[in-house]
Design an enzyme around this catalytic site. Structure first.
Site, short mmCIF file in Angstrom:
data_model
loop_
_atom_site.label_atom_id
_atom_site.label_comp_id
_atom_site.label_asym_id
_atom_site.label_seq_id
_atom_site.Cartn_x
_atom_site.Cartn_y
_atom_site.Cartn_z
CB THR A 135 -0.89 0.15 1.21
OG1 THR A 135 -1.54 1.20 1.47
CG2 THR A 135 -0.16 -0.49 2.60
CD GLU A 137 -3.26 3.63 4.62
OE1 GLU A 137 -2.99 3.31 5.80
OE2 GLU A 137 -4.43 3.37 4.27
CE LYS A 188 -0.06 -4.64 2.87
NZ LYS A 188 -0.50 -6.12 2.40
P1 NAD Z 1 -9.73 -7.15 2.23
O1 NAD Z 1 -9.67 -6.87 3.63
O2 NAD Z 1 -10.96 -7.00 1.55
O3 NAD Z 1 -9.23 -8.80 1.98
C1 NAD Z 1 -8.44 -9.57 2.59
C2 NAD Z 1 -8.70 -11.03 2.40
O4 NAD Z 1 -7.50 -11.63 3.28
C3 NAD Z 1 -9.85 -11.52 2.98
O5 NAD Z 1 -10.32 -12.46 2.10
C4 NAD Z 1 -9.28 -12.28 4.09
O6 NAD Z 1 -10.17 -13.32 4.47
C5 NAD Z 1 -7.96 -12.74 3.99
N1 NAD Z 1 -7.17 -12.92 5.27
C6 NAD Z 1 -6.89 -12.30 6.29
N2 NAD Z 1 -6.10 -12.86 7.13
C7 NAD Z 1 -5.87 -13.85 6.46
C8 NAD Z 1 -5.04 -15.03 6.76
N3 NAD Z 1 -4.23 -14.94 8.09
N4 NAD Z 1 -4.61 -16.27 6.13
C9 NAD Z 1 -5.37 -16.03 5.04
N5 NAD Z 1 -6.16 -15.20 4.45
C10 NAD Z 1 -6.53 -14.07 5.27
O7 NAD Z 1 -8.57 -6.44 1.74
P2 NAD Z 1 -8.29 -5.73 0.26
O8 NAD Z 1 -8.78 -4.32 0.66
O9 NAD Z 1 -8.54 -6.35 -0.68
O10 NAD Z 1 -6.74 -5.68 0.32
C11 NAD Z 1 -5.86 -6.62 -0.43
C12 NAD Z 1 -4.37 -6.36 -0.09
O11 NAD Z 1 -4.24 -5.20 -0.84
C13 NAD Z 1 -3.91 -6.14 1.02
O12 NAD Z 1 -2.71 -6.60 1.25
C14 NAD Z 1 -3.93 -4.66 1.47
O13 NAD Z 1 -2.88 -4.40 2.21
C15 NAD Z 1 -3.56 -4.23 -0.13
N6 NAD Z 1 -3.90 -2.90 -0.56
C16 NAD Z 1 -5.24 -2.30 -0.38
C17 NAD Z 1 -5.75 -1.36 -0.88
C18 NAD Z 1 -7.18 -0.81 -0.83
O14 NAD Z 1 -7.56 0.04 -0.94
N7 NAD Z 1 -7.87 -1.74 -0.19
C19 NAD Z 1 -4.90 -0.59 -1.56
C20 NAD Z 1 -3.50 -0.58 -1.57
C21 NAD Z 1 -3.14 -1.97 -1.25
O1 DAU Z 2 -4.33 4.06 0.43
C1 DAU Z 2 -4.33 2.69 0.40
C2 DAU Z 2 -5.27 2.04 1.73
O2 DAU Z 2 -6.78 2.59 1.39
C3 DAU Z 2 -5.22 0.53 1.84
O3 DAU Z 2 -3.96 0.13 1.96
C4 DAU Z 2 -6.21 0.44 2.94
O4 DAU Z 2 -6.44 -1.11 2.97
C5 DAU Z 2 -7.62 0.75 2.63
O5 DAU Z 2 -8.43 0.33 3.77
C6 DAU Z 2 -7.62 2.17 2.51
O6 DAU Z 2 -7.19 3.00 3.70
P1 DAU Z 2 -7.94 4.32 3.96
O7 DAU Z 2 -7.87 4.58 5.39
O8 DAU Z 2 -7.43 5.54 3.26
O9 DAU Z 2 -9.37 4.01 3.65
P2 DAU Z 2 -10.82 4.11 4.41
O10 DAU Z 2 -11.82 3.78 3.49
O11 DAU Z 2 -11.01 3.50 5.71
O12 DAU Z 2 -10.95 5.86 4.57
C7 DAU Z 2 -10.62 6.61 3.45
C8 DAU Z 2 -10.63 8.11 4.08
O13 DAU Z 2 -12.09 8.32 4.34
C9 DAU Z 2 -9.72 8.14 5.22
O14 DAU Z 2 -9.33 9.53 5.19
C10 DAU Z 2 -10.59 8.11 6.44
C11 DAU Z 2 -12.03 8.67 6.04
N1 DAU Z 2 -13.41 7.89 6.59
C12 DAU Z 2 -13.36 6.71 6.65
C13 DAU Z 2 -14.63 5.84 7.01
C14 DAU Z 2 -14.46 4.47 7.03
C15 DAU Z 2 -14.12 8.63 7.13
O15 DAU Z 2 -13.96 9.93 7.12
N2 DAU Z 2 -15.38 7.90 7.74
C16 DAU Z 2 -15.45 6.84 7.65
O16 DAU Z 2 -16.47 6.44 8.32
#
Ligand code: NAD
Ligand code: DAU
Length: 378
Positions: A135, A137, A188
């Site tokens: 990520t 972050e 991470k």
């Molecule tokens: P998510 O929370 O939707 O999904 C995570 C998945 O991992 C789930 O299916 C969960 O069951 C599985 N999991 C968790 N712990 C586990 C374990 N111990 N063993 C096996 N499986 C396990 O997450 P996401 O938003 O799809 O993110 C996926 C990856 O991408 C993560 O590594 C996250 O850090 C990275 N990422 C996410 C974002 C975002 O915006 N969502 C952005 C950049 C990077």
């Molecule tokens: O930047 C990549 C990351 O983006 C990933 O690595 C993370 O897994 C993913 O969860 C996401 O993190 P954020 O913290 O940015 O996402 P989130 O959707 O939780 O929040 C987005 C923004 O909105 C953040 O500034 C916090 C704000 N927020 C979030 C929630 C859930 C609110 O203001 N209210 C809320 O209820």
């Protein structure tokens, strides 16, 4: 099969899009989805591909080193695409241990399983890949700044020639020093270091990518966009942290999945690539867009739900701005996001409104039991 690839976390948000893309695009690859099915894992995300002959689901914890090694052997795995993680910042503030366990120890256990299995093969690391999804972050937070005389968001021109709006003059580069602030981003960051250490120490053929915020179908409704879409639908308050001034850089999830596909096949071993679409938004502005879109698609008067916005106590350690510079990926591999944000957000809102059963099962609390039973009966 031409390749045997483990994708971890394939039942989650991004993982399910990656699994779907690989299963459909590469019928001659065996895709083994390894997922523990935590609260965030949902097999309903994959119903359209679950019966495909090149797809296998294994319920397992990545922290279980013996199981990971057994799977590497059983399927003669030559590629790992690692997405499994605890992913929600707010949960990490309440329960950091779970994040350290899964994100750090889980990644380490997978790395070691891949190393031990590939070391045992005559060709060793030839043709192998360990691809770790991370990520933006980990880089910390950027400030809101703007050049003299220009009001934010100001328009800048990337070297690709593309214009984009920005809320600051700095961007995260692949060379930006790590500076994580939340327990999630610290875990991470630590996992990224382990992946690079396995390359530098043992020569494991690793790749790391750092992506910005994803949005799109199948995202668990604890994250901003799906949570707010569902709350607007039910006319529940929208909890905006702080003043809603924080900036995030949004990428449509299918564009991330396409980047992962391309980098897995064409990326250079030991490299890091940033993935993002130069698409910065202040939270409060994106929230207004989401409200207007939901209202319009539900046949309500556009903007009539703006009064659901409720400013609440800020997230502890809330990072102000994320902004990815993805020019290296664009220049070296030619990857570009395919969707304009307006189109992506419209598709996303429409998907959640058209798939209310998917959402209701999660939010009703039946979800964990339902899928536990479904898994037992498979
Ligand atoms: P998510 O929370 O939707 O999904 C995570 C998945 O991992 C789930 O299916 C969960 O069951 C599985 N999991 C968790 N712990 C586990 C374990 N111990 N063993 C096996 N499986 C396990 O997450 P996401 O938003 O799809 O993110 C996926 C990856 O991408 C993560 O590594 C996250 O850090 C990275 N990422 C996410 C974002 C975002 O915006 N969502 C952005 C950049 C990077
Ligand atoms: O930047 C990549 C990351 O983006 C990933 O690595 C993370 O897994 C993913 O969860 C996401 O993190 P954020 O913290 O940015 O996402 P989130 O959707 O939780 O929040 C987005 C923004 O909105 C953040 O500034 C916090 C704000 N927020 C979030 C929630 C859930 C609110 O203001 N209210 C809320 O209820």
């Amino acid at each position: 099969m031409k390749r045997n690839i483990i994708i971890t976390g394939g039942a989650g948000f991004i993982g399910s899009h990656v699994v779907r893309l690989f299963v459909n695009k590469y019928p001659d690859y065996r895709i083994i989805n390894v997922d523990k099915l935590t609260y965030a894992g949902n097999l309903a995300n994959l119903v359209d591909i679950e019966d495909k002959p090149n797809y296998t689901f294994v319920k397992a914890d990545i922290c279980d080193y013996d199981k990971m090694l057994e799977l590497m052997r059983q399927y003669d795995v030559d590629g790992v695409i690692h997405l499994a993680a605890e992913s929600h910042v707010d949960r990490s503030i309440k329960d950091p241990f779970t994040f350290a366990r899964t994100n750090v120890m889980g990644t380490l256990s997978l790395l070691q399983a891949a190393k031990v299995y590939w070391d045992s093969k005559p060709e060793k690391y030839e043709g192998k890949r360990f691809y770790h999804i991370s990520t933006d972050e980990v880089y910390g937070a950027l400030e809101l700044t703007h050049p003299e005389g220009l009001e934010p968001p100001f328009t800048t021109k990337a070297s690709s020639g593309q214009h984009h709006e920005a809320y600051g003059e700095e961007f995260f580069l692949e060379t930006t020093k790590y500076n994580p602030h939340s327990p999630y981003s610290a875990s991470k960051a630590s996992s990224d270091h382990f992946v690079r250490a396995y390359h530098d120490t043992y020569g494991l053929p690793t790749i790391v990518t750092n992506c910005s915020n994803n949005y799109g179908p199948y995202q668990f409704p604890e994250k901003l966009i799906p949570l707010f879409i569902n709350n607007i639908r039910h006319r529940k308050p929208l909890p905006v942290y702080g003043k809603g001034e924080n900036v995030r850089d949004w990428l449509f999830v299918e564009d991330h999945a396409r980047a992962i596909d391309q980098i897995f096949h064409e990326g250079k071993v030991a490299e890091t690539y940033n993935i993002g679409g130069f698409n910065e938004w202040k939270n409060i502005d994106i929230i207004r867009v989401v409200i207007n879109t939901v209202d319009r698609l539900l046949g309500r008067k556009e903007g009539e739900d703006l009064d659901l916005i409720t400013f609440v106590t800020d997230r502890a350690g809330h990072d102000m701005r994320y902004a990815i510079d993805s020019r290296k990926l664009q220049a070296e591999l030619g990857w570009e996001p395919s969707l304009q944000f307006e189109e992506g957000i419209e598709r996303t809102v429409r998907w959640y409104l058209d798939n209310q059963e998917w959402m209701d099962r999660i939010t009703s609390g039946e979800y964990e039991k339902y899928y536990e039973d479904m898994y037992k009966n498979r």
